[in-house]
Design a protein around this motif. Structure first.
Motif, short mmCIF file in Angstrom:
data_model
loop_
_atom_site.label_atom_id
_atom_site.label_comp_id
_atom_site.label_asym_id
_atom_site.label_seq_id
_atom_site.Cartn_x
_atom_site.Cartn_y
_atom_site.Cartn_z
N THR A 23 -6.11 13.09 -8.99
CA THR A 23 -5.33 11.92 -9.38
C THR A 23 -4.59 11.31 -8.19
O THR A 23 -4.55 10.09 -8.02
CB THR A 23 -4.32 12.29 -10.49
N LEU A 24 -4.02 12.17 -7.34
CA LEU A 24 -3.27 11.70 -6.17
C LEU A 24 -4.17 11.46 -4.96
O LEU A 24 -3.68 11.07 -3.90
CB LEU A 24 -2.18 12.71 -5.80
N GLU A 25 -5.48 11.67 -5.13
CA GLU A 25 -6.47 11.49 -4.07
C GLU A 25 -6.22 12.39 -2.86
O GLU A 25 -6.45 12.02 -1.71
CB GLU A 25 -6.57 10.03 -3.64
N THR A 43 -0.35 4.71 -1.15
CA THR A 43 -0.65 3.45 -1.82
C THR A 43 0.40 3.23 -2.90
O THR A 43 1.19 4.13 -3.19
CB THR A 43 -2.05 3.51 -2.47
N PRO A 44 0.40 2.06 -3.55
CA PRO A 44 1.38 1.82 -4.61
C PRO A 44 1.36 2.88 -5.73
O PRO A 44 2.38 3.12 -6.36
CB PRO A 44 0.99 0.44 -5.13
N ARG A 45 0.24 3.55 -5.95
CA ARG A 45 0.20 4.54 -7.04
C ARG A 45 1.06 5.78 -6.74
O ARG A 45 1.35 6.54 -7.66
CB ARG A 45 -1.23 4.89 -7.44
N VAL A 46 1.48 5.99 -5.47
CA VAL A 46 2.37 7.12 -5.14
C VAL A 46 3.70 6.63 -4.57
O VAL A 46 4.45 7.41 -3.98
CB VAL A 46 1.70 8.13 -4.17
N HIS A 47 3.99 5.34 -4.76
CA HIS A 47 5.27 4.79 -4.31
C HIS A 47 6.37 5.02 -5.34
O HIS A 47 6.10 5.11 -6.53
CB HIS A 47 5.16 3.27 -4.10
N HIS A 54 6.86 8.33 -2.72
CA HIS A 54 7.73 9.09 -3.63
C HIS A 54 7.84 10.54 -3.15
O HIS A 54 6.84 11.17 -2.80
CB HIS A 54 7.12 9.05 -5.03
#
Length: 141
Positions: A23-25, A43-47, A54
């Motif tokens: 999920t977090l690549e 990327t924005p998915r872990v911001h 984060h």
């Protein structure tokens, strides 16, 4: 460790299927005699809401690489590896690119292991310092 570097990295990639690591690549990119490195795209998915990486994503990256290193270096086919304590100090923020987490063993006991994990950006700047304690629990049949 009797496997080649390529075999170890392939084994780590297989462990990531359908997990938080996927999920977090998070991907594993380097292994040495006593260390393991994983990378994660920023990327924005872990911001967090203000657009920087984060802290929880960094801790997930660190626990992933430390636990995988325990599994690899303990030859833990007969054990479950679990993180039992983690402590992180985030010292710099990052907005994009990749971060790299390098897990190095500080203590390798039969039951518990202590890992030093440094997370750096693509330029080698220190982003976070993490200490992870893992435990090897015997699998019962």
């Amino acid at each position: 460790m009797n496997l080649t570097q390529t075999e170890v990295l392939e084994q780590c990639a297989k462990m990531c299927k359908n997990t938080l690591m996927e999920t977090l690549e998070i991907s594993f990119c380097e292994v040495g005699k006593d260390y393991l490195v994983a990378k994660m795209p920023v990327t924005p998915r872990v911001h967090q809401p203000d657009g920087v990486l984060h802290g929880g994503a960094m801790v997930a990256l660190a626990e992933s690489v430390g636990s995988a290193a325990s599994f690899i270096f303990l030859n833990a086919k007969d054990f479950y590896i679990r993180g039992i304590e983690i402590s992180a100090n985030h010292v710099k923020s990052v907005k994009q690119g990749y971060v790299f987490a390098k897990a190095e063993i500080l203590h390798q006991g039969r039951t518990t292991q202590l890992w030093d994990i440094k997370i750096k950006d693509e330029e080698g700047n220190l982003i976070s310092i993490v200490k992870l304690t893992t435990i090897a629990l015997p699998k019962t049949k």
